[in-house]
Motif scaffolding. Structure first.
Motif, PDB file in Angstrom:
ATOM      1  N   THR A 169       0.828  -1.203   0.000  1.00 43.15           N
ATOM      2  CA  THR A 169       0.000   0.000   0.000  1.00 43.15           C
ATOM      3  C   THR A 169       0.861   1.251   0.000  1.00 43.15           C
ATOM      4  OG1 THR A 169      -1.804  -1.154   1.101  1.00 43.15           O
ATOM      5  CG2 THR A 169      -1.786   1.255   1.282  1.00 43.15           C
ATOM      6  N   THR A 170       0.471   2.191  -0.840  1.00 41.20           N
ATOM      7  CA  THR A 170       1.133   3.486  -0.944  1.00 41.20           C
ATOM      8  C   THR A 170       0.162   4.555  -0.460  1.00 41.20           C
ATOM      9  OG1 THR A 170       2.370   2.701  -2.870  1.00 41.20           O
ATOM     10  CG2 THR A 170       2.254   5.096  -2.535  1.00 41.20           C
ATOM     11  N   ALA A 215      -5.062   6.170  -0.308  1.00 48.47           N
ATOM     12  CA  ALA A 215      -4.010   5.170  -0.483  1.00 48.47           C
ATOM     13  C   ALA A 215      -4.358   4.310  -1.696  1.00 48.47           C
ATOM     14  CB  ALA A 215      -3.878   4.292   0.756  1.00 48.47           C
ATOM     15  N   THR A 216      -3.341   3.634  -2.199  1.00 50.45           N
ATOM     16  CA  THR A 216      -3.510   2.678  -3.292  1.00 50.45           C
ATOM     17  C   THR A 216      -2.853   1.377  -2.870  1.00 50.45           C
ATOM     18  OG1 THR A 216      -3.556   4.412  -4.985  1.00 50.45           O
ATOM     19  CG2 THR A 216      -2.941   2.181  -5.713  1.00 50.45           C
ATOM     20  N   GLU A 249       1.054  11.808 -10.766  1.00 46.85           N
ATOM     21  CA  GLU A 249       2.436  11.697 -10.273  1.00 46.85           C
ATOM     22  C   GLU A 249       2.576  10.554  -9.275  1.00 46.85           C
ATOM     23  OE1 GLU A 249       0.060  14.137  -7.609  1.00 46.85           O
ATOM     24  OE2 GLU A 249       0.413  14.362  -9.743  1.00 46.85           O
ATOM     25  N   VAL A 250       1.520  10.285  -8.513  1.00 47.29           N
ATOM     26  CA  VAL A 250       1.531   9.157  -7.574  1.00 47.29           C
ATOM     27  C   VAL A 250       1.469   7.853  -8.354  1.00 47.29           C
ATOM     28  CG1 VAL A 250       0.242   7.997  -5.726  1.00 47.29           C
ATOM     29  CG2 VAL A 250       0.476  10.486  -5.699  1.00 47.29           C
ATOM     30  N   LYS A 251       0.546   7.776  -9.323  1.00 43.26           N
ATOM     31  CA  LYS A 251       0.398   6.553 -10.126  1.00 43.26           C
ATOM     32  C   LYS A 251       1.690   6.192 -10.849  1.00 43.26           C
ATOM     33  CE  LYS A 251      -4.429   7.268 -11.318  1.00 43.26           C
ATOM     34  NZ  LYS A 251      -5.326   7.481 -12.454  1.00 43.26           N
ATOM     35  N   PHE A 290      -5.939  -0.802  -6.510  1.00 49.32           N
ATOM     36  CA  PHE A 290      -7.247  -0.301  -6.101  1.00 49.32           C
ATOM     37  C   PHE A 290      -7.090   0.471  -4.796  1.00 49.32           C
ATOM     38  CE2 PHE A 290      -8.317  -4.243  -8.377  1.00 49.32           C
ATOM     39  CZ  PHE A 290      -9.334  -3.817  -9.214  1.00 49.32           C
ATOM     40  N   HIS A 291      -8.034   1.379  -4.537  1.00 45.93           N
ATOM     41  CA  HIS A 291      -8.082   2.012  -3.214  1.00 45.93           C
ATOM     42  C   HIS A 291      -8.433   0.937  -2.183  1.00 45.93           C
ATOM     43  CE1 HIS A 291      -7.679   6.022  -4.676  1.00 45.93           C
ATOM     44  NE2 HIS A 291      -8.862   6.086  -5.252  1.00 45.93           N
ATOM     45  N   PRO A 292      -7.809   1.002  -1.014  1.00 39.07           N
ATOM     46  CA  PRO A 292      -8.135   0.038   0.049  1.00 39.07           C
ATOM     47  C   PRO A 292      -9.305   0.536   0.910  1.00 39.07           C
ATOM     48  CG  PRO A 292      -6.263   1.342   0.718  1.00 39.07           C
ATOM     49  CD  PRO A 292      -6.628   1.803  -0.676  1.00 39.07           C
ATOM     50  N   LEU A 293     -10.453   0.775   0.268  1.00 40.66           N
ATOM     51  CA  LEU A 293     -11.696   1.252   0.888  1.00 40.66           C
ATOM     52  C   LEU A 293     -11.650   2.734   1.247  1.00 40.66           C
ATOM     53  CD1 LEU A 293     -12.390  -1.810   3.234  1.00 40.66           C
ATOM     54  CD2 LEU A 293     -13.096  -1.488   0.844  1.00 40.66           C
TER      55      LEU A 293
END
Length: 173
Positions: free
Chosen positions: A20-21, A136-137, A34-36, A129-132
């Motif tokens: 997770t990021t 975060a990804t 930029e995050v992706k 995917f987002h963790p709910l």
């Protein structure tokens, strides 16, 4: 509803490796490029839809996939589709708008939401995917994602959005 910590505990209990990021909140595709760029794997867009007969749908597609909502119902066998309201999203999948994710299927044990997966994601080595939460990804392997779905008893309807046709349908129950 399931928390992010509960989701990660579920992954761990099922032997699903995950990374997770953390990042600032991302609400729409096109934000956070930029995050992706720093996270390997296929990035996603997720749509929560309701058809004209009240059936609920979760579409998970690669972030750059073009989805023709005016034609999609003819491909997936639904009535005409529209975006589901946030109250219904919270009730059905336990997440808010901007945080829609395939991982939210963990909050749908009755399987009221039909899951449609983009062929591109179904073939990607890593998926994100987002963790709910949209701050975060979380990255999992394709095998890990399939293990997640199997642990939930879910089989996606896989659609090639470029060709607008079903590739793989879940077995009839």
């Amino acid at each position: 509803m399931t928390s992010r910590a509960d989701l990660f505990a579920f992954f761990d209990a099922h032997g699903i490796d995950h990374r997770t990021t953390e990042h600032p909140a991302v609400f729409r595709v096109g934000e956070g490029e930029e995050v992706k760029a720093k996270i390997p794997g296929a990035h996603t867009k997720n749509l929560f839809l309701k058809d004209a007969k009240g059936r609920l749908w979760l579409i998970s597609a690669a972030d750059r996939t073009r989805i023709d909502l005016k034609r999609l119902h003819t491909v997936i066998g639904s009535a005409r589709l529209s975006f589901g309201k946030e109250e219904l999203l919270i009730e059905a999948l336990g997440v808010r708008g901007g945080s829609v994710t395939a991982f939210a299927l963990i909050n749908d044990p009755q399987q009221k939401v039909t899951f449609v997966l983009d062929r591109t994601l179904a073939e990607a080595e890593l998926v994100n995917f987002h963790p709910l939460e949209n701050t975060a990804t979380t990255t999992v392997s394709q095998a890990g994602f399939r293990s997640f779905l199997a642990a939930l008893g879910r089989e996606p309807l896989v659609v090639d959005f470029e060709a607008m046709r079903v590739i793989e349908a879940p077995p009839l129950r």
